[in-house]
Design a protein around this motif. Structure first.
Motif, PDB file in Angstrom:
ATOM      1  N   THR A 145      -5.400  15.629  -0.930  1.00 17.44           N
ATOM      2  CA  THR A 145      -5.815  14.390  -0.250  1.00 17.44           C
ATOM      3  C   THR A 145      -7.317  14.261  -0.050  1.00 17.44           C
ATOM      4  O   THR A 145      -7.793  13.202   0.364  1.00 17.44           O
ATOM      5  CB  THR A 145      -5.148  14.298   1.131  1.00 17.44           C
ATOM      6  OG1 THR A 145      -5.605  15.399   1.947  1.00 17.44           O
ATOM      7  CG2 THR A 145      -3.636  14.344   1.015  1.00 17.44           C
ATOM      8  N   LEU A 174      -7.855   6.801  -1.506  1.00 15.58           N
ATOM      9  CA  LEU A 174      -6.911   7.458  -0.610  1.00 15.58           C
ATOM     10  C   LEU A 174      -7.589   7.810   0.710  1.00 15.58           C
ATOM     11  O   LEU A 174      -8.718   8.301   0.734  1.00 15.58           O
ATOM     12  CB  LEU A 174      -6.370   8.725  -1.277  1.00 15.58           C
ATOM     13  CG  LEU A 174      -5.422   9.597  -0.440  1.00 15.58           C
ATOM     14  CD1 LEU A 174      -4.132   8.849  -0.145  1.00 15.58           C
ATOM     15  CD2 LEU A 174      -5.120  10.893  -1.184  1.00 15.58           C
ATOM     16  N   GLN A 199       0.839  -1.185   0.000  1.00 11.73           N
ATOM     17  CA  GLN A 199       0.000   0.000   0.000  1.00 11.73           C
ATOM     18  C   GLN A 199       0.889   1.256   0.000  1.00 11.73           C
ATOM     19  O   GLN A 199       1.961   1.279   0.607  1.00 11.73           O
ATOM     20  CB  GLN A 199      -0.928   0.029   1.215  1.00 11.73           C
ATOM     21  CG  GLN A 199      -1.968  -1.072   1.230  1.00 11.73           C
ATOM     22  CD  GLN A 199      -3.209  -0.668   1.996  1.00 11.73           C
ATOM     23  OE1 GLN A 199      -4.211  -0.277   1.397  1.00 11.73           O
ATOM     24  NE2 GLN A 199      -3.182  -0.776   3.308  1.00 11.73           N
ATOM     25  N   THR A 200       0.422   2.289  -0.670  1.00 13.76           N
ATOM     26  CA  THR A 200       1.120   3.572  -0.639  1.00 13.76           C
ATOM     27  C   THR A 200       0.898   4.214   0.721  1.00 13.76           C
ATOM     28  O   THR A 200      -0.228   4.287   1.206  1.00 13.76           O
ATOM     29  CB  THR A 200       0.577   4.498  -1.740  1.00 13.76           C
ATOM     30  OG1 THR A 200       0.951   3.971  -3.013  1.00 13.76           O
ATOM     31  CG2 THR A 200       1.142   5.905  -1.604  1.00 13.76           C
ATOM     32  N   ALA A 251      -3.047   4.611   0.510  1.00 14.16           N
ATOM     33  CA  ALA A 251      -3.822   4.270  -0.685  1.00 14.16           C
ATOM     34  C   ALA A 251      -3.489   2.838  -1.089  1.00 14.16           C
ATOM     35  O   ALA A 251      -2.342   2.406  -0.984  1.00 14.16           O
ATOM     36  CB  ALA A 251      -3.508   5.225  -1.834  1.00 14.16           C
ATOM     37  N   VAL A 270      -3.607   5.054  -7.137  1.00 13.83           N
ATOM     38  CA  VAL A 270      -2.723   6.109  -6.671  1.00 13.83           C
ATOM     39  C   VAL A 270      -1.284   5.612  -6.742  1.00 13.83           C
ATOM     40  O   VAL A 270      -0.956   4.576  -6.174  1.00 13.83           O
ATOM     41  CB  VAL A 270      -3.056   6.511  -5.208  1.00 13.83           C
ATOM     42  CG1 VAL A 270      -2.067   7.569  -4.722  1.00 13.83           C
ATOM     43  CG2 VAL A 270      -4.481   7.040  -5.121  1.00 13.83           C
ATOM     44  N   LEU A 306       1.959  10.666  -5.741  1.00 11.03           N
ATOM     45  CA  LEU A 306       1.278  11.259  -4.595  1.00 11.03           C
ATOM     46  C   LEU A 306       2.256  12.056  -3.735  1.00 11.03           C
ATOM     47  O   LEU A 306       1.983  13.196  -3.354  1.00 11.03           O
ATOM     48  CB  LEU A 306       0.602  10.178  -3.756  1.00 11.03           C
ATOM     49  CG  LEU A 306      -0.038  10.654  -2.443  1.00 11.03           C
ATOM     50  CD1 LEU A 306      -1.134  11.669  -2.700  1.00 11.03           C
ATOM     51  CD2 LEU A 306      -0.571   9.462  -1.647  1.00 11.03           C
ATOM     52  N   ALA A 325      -1.075   9.309   5.059  1.00 12.48           N
ATOM     53  CA  ALA A 325      -1.908   9.102   3.869  1.00 12.48           C
ATOM     54  C   ALA A 325      -1.683   7.676   3.371  1.00 12.48           C
ATOM     55  O   ALA A 325      -0.550   7.237   3.233  1.00 12.48           O
ATOM     56  CB  ALA A 325      -1.545  10.106   2.783  1.00 12.48           C
TER      57      ALA A 325
END
Length: 213
Positions: A65, A82, A44-45, A96, A102, A107, A94
């Motif tokens: 965001t 997100l 995951q980001t 995503a 994303v 990002l 944060a």
């Protein structure tokens, strides 16, 4: 020009911090009225943000965001899945999903641009943490064995996220549904926490039906 073929090849070589436990997670997961499942949601980001949300820079970042949460436990939702979790009055995470919606680098770059020369910080933490998801009717029971936070729904409703400890391991804990929790340990603790949760699930595995065949 971005070499998409090379990027795809690199992504295919990635190995998540808990990949070696995936079979154990599947075997230890249990269906039924007292069931509980455990899985890793890899890659995951995650981008750490430090900014005063009431400042002009905070407002610019909120535009990227979909907003910044303003109180402990709050989570805001933005585009393409997100979400931004409150970690402190001027600290946020944060997150995503790794579903193409994303791009972590894009990002982070957009957030850095939004911060500009203002006081604050934006750091890509995607490799710093992983995500373990505990779900099912007995998920809270498993967590309460080693988490001191009040996880009763009256105090910890779906959509709430906090920093806490599970088995003395610092984590971010996000209740994403009535019986679903996402846990964000640092990557170096993924093995220990994964095995800790499996051990906590043992009593339910003994009484239920495994989901893995």
């Amino acid at each position: 020009m971005v070499n998409t073929t090379a990027n795809t090849e690199v992504r295919g070589l990635r190995r998540s911090p808990a990949a070696h436990l995936w079979t154990d997670f599947a075997v230890g997961s249990v269906a039924g009225e007292r069931g509980v499942t455990l899985r890793e949601i890899p890659f995951q980001t995650m981008v750490g943000i430090r900014v005063d949300p009431s400042s002009e820079a905070g407002r610019r970042i909120g535009t990227v965001t979909g907003g910044l949460p303003l109180a402990c436990g709050n989570v805001t939702s933005g585009p393409s899945g997100l979400a931004v979790l409150w970690l402190g009055p001027d600290e946020f995470l944060a997150i995503a999903p790794d579903n193409g919606g994303v791009d972590g680098g894009i990002l982070a770059a957009a957030l850095v641009e939004a911060l500009g020369e203002s006081s604050g910080q934006v750091v890509d933490l995607s490799s710093n943490r992983t995500t373990l998801e505990l779900a099912g009717p007995s998920a809270r029971d498993v967590l309460e064995k080693s988490c001191a936070a009040d996880l009763h729904p009256r105090a910890f409703a779906p959509g709430t996220a906090i920093t806490t400890e599970i088995g003395k391991i610092p984590v971010v804990l996000w209740k994403t549904g009535p019986e679903t929790f996402q846990i964000f340990p640092r990557a170096s603790f993924a093995d220990h926490l994964g095995r800790w949760l499996l051990d906590g699930m043992g009593e339910f595995a003994a009484a239920g039906s495994p989901t893995w065949h």
